[in-house]
Design a protein around this motif. Sequence first.
Motif, PDB file in Angstrom:
ATOM      1  N   ALA A  17      24.914   4.864  39.876  1.00  0.00           N
ATOM      2  CA  ALA A  17      26.075   4.743  40.755  1.00  0.00           C
ATOM      3  C   ALA A  17      27.344   4.403  39.975  1.00  0.00           C
ATOM      4  N   PHE A  18      27.176   4.016  38.698  1.00  0.00           N
ATOM      5  CA  PHE A  18      28.327   3.702  37.860  1.00  0.00           C
ATOM      6  C   PHE A  18      28.435   4.717  36.733  1.00  0.00           C
ATOM      7  N   GLY A  19      29.666   5.106  36.426  1.00  0.00           N
ATOM      8  CA  GLY A  19      29.920   6.000  35.323  1.00  0.00           C
ATOM      9  C   GLY A  19      30.723   5.299  34.237  1.00  0.00           C
ATOM     10  N   VAL A  20      31.003   6.027  33.157  1.00  0.00           N
ATOM     11  CA  VAL A  20      31.675   5.426  32.000  1.00  0.00           C
ATOM     12  C   VAL A  20      33.028   6.079  31.720  1.00  0.00           C
ATOM     13  N   ASP A  21      33.579   6.782  32.691  1.00  0.00           N
ATOM     14  CA  ASP A  21      34.813   7.544  32.465  1.00  0.00           C
ATOM     15  C   ASP A  21      36.047   6.670  32.666  1.00  0.00           C
ATOM     16  N   LEU A  22      36.081   5.534  31.938  1.00  0.00           N
ATOM     17  CA  LEU A  22      37.213   4.610  32.069  1.00  0.00           C
ATOM     18  C   LEU A  22      38.149   4.656  30.872  1.00  0.00           C
TER      19      LEU A  22
END
Length: 654
Positions: free
Chosen positions: A53-58
């Motif tokens: 549910a969490f991505g790393v596109d920060l």
Amino acid sequence: MTVAPRFNPFTPEFRRNPYPAYDLVRRAGCLRTLGTLVLARYGDVVAALKTRAFGVDLIPQAIERHAAKLGIADTALAQRFIRNSLVFTDNPAHVRLRRLLNQVFTQEALIGLKPMIEAAVRGRLDRLPAGNFDLIHGLAAPLPIELLCRWMSIPDEDAPAIARHVHLVRLLLDPGLSSRVSLKAAFDSLSHLTGYFLHHVERVRAGGSDRSLVAGLSSARYEGEGLSEEEIAFACTMCFVAGGETTQGLIGNVVHLLVDNPEQWRLLRDDASRWTSSAVEEAIRHETPLQLTKRLAVEAVDIGGEHVRPGEQVLLCLGGANRDPEAFSAPDAFDITRKGPPNVGFGHGMHACLGGALARLQAQVAVTAIVERYPHLQRAADAVWQADSLILRALASLPLRRSSELRHVRSDAKGVEKAAHLFCFPHAGGSASSFAAWRKCLPPAVGLHRGELPKRSREASHRLGGRVQDLIPGLAEGVECALAAAVGAPTYVLYGHSLGALVAYELAHHLKQRGVGEPAALFVSGRRAPACALRYAPLCDLPREMLIAELKRFKGMPDPILAHPHWFDAMQEDLREELALSDFYAYTPRPPLTCPLYAFKGADDPILDDDELAAWRSETDGTFTMDVVSGAHFFDAQGLAHVQHAIVRALRLG
């Protein structure tokens, strides 16, 4: 949700010690600050790392926003670099990169790299200055850069420039801390490294059979396709960016913790093979190199008792999770015997750090070598934590001091003026009674020092023989420090029994190379003494019959012998069936010692007999001197009298 104080990682107090802030977050369960949900409980952090549910596109978004704020328009290369890096991609791009890179970062590759790491660590420790030294500048910082350069077949002369550019590119992982000048410098360094590695890929491919990391990346395939040349260049750059300062931090942190916890240092020192891996894992938990990581919700999810909507940011406090008392008993204590759940220092789940195993291996090799070489290491000044990163917990400086002690040494020469010094190296350290007997037989003008060698069973003796070269640098440091600490002239002699005979010989060579000078004399006894004698005059052109006779004598001895090239000729022609080549170490020619050699022979000692010794003397044309104490054990009254007489004569004391 319980109201908690504001979480502010930008303060100097947080940089010095973030753990009170993590404790406040855990007690509150979680907290929201500046639009971000902060999690520091072990269970919550693990759940967040595992869920899709969490991505790393920060980071790509943060770079874009910060560059625009600073008036930097061209971020295309930085965007491609980040979006094509394993650390910052989500599926399906992530699984493709992971499958390709996994073909290179294998267990087999790590096993192959271990000798390279050991050689690099030894070289770095050999170059440390005498007296006090900074572990970060001398070892922890340059080691991961040196290793990656060697693995990638990068010329040694290119390493310093790569290190400078990598340090600047690393600022892209902390874009909020960058000024316009530093962010522009990071973009320029990224451009330089990309161009360098694009050229290096071409160079490696043109070379053909290269087995480097670059060659492995070039040949990796997933579903019939490989990495583009730019992706390989980005992967090489990210290896340095993600693996350099993190590994530096890990090495510095584990030594820092061991020096600050003497009981843990002693436990590790006394049984390094058992506790080194545990010590590194405990350091990852206790002082996590990568403290913080962010995630972006790509779908609605409940975590930490909070509902998170798509597009919301979550800050995961890895350092806080690793100090959670609900997961780890006495979490603020550094305990290398700790049992419990795995730490999350290198992440968990799909985005677990690909290079974590390599970082651990470098730290394990470094710690093993440090503890062996400097068994009584002490702090020389306060450690200094780095202050130019929000996410890293690493030392900028770790000043250390070598102790004047050898391993488990007993010495009667501290602060007392002596005309000379005798350093004894019994196989298993000898006993207090034998040490007292030595003291009783020696003139008062001779200072006595006893250095123990590690105790090992007979079954492990072969492995110990192979580690003699690893013991020498640390023992040499101890001898130098002991001579410096004692009052009077630094004249010295070495005595070794059994395996200690080999140690004494290698130590004499090492001290000579370091500028200390040869000992006034070298004394040996016991069953390894013949091997010491053979080493002592390695450049002599000995008759083949004598070589073969001595090789047969050594058959069945548990310790490998350092062999002169003549010996290999003899084995190949005459002893192929009887002696295995693996039982011998290749000899590298070096100038022979010129000091006298005295071998003590007791009634039951399997040393060369008188006729053989006479033959050696005649064949070596006086290259070395060997005296034999016949008919007496070297520890009885008659033997000790002979020892005393020989030492007095060698030192010209009477």
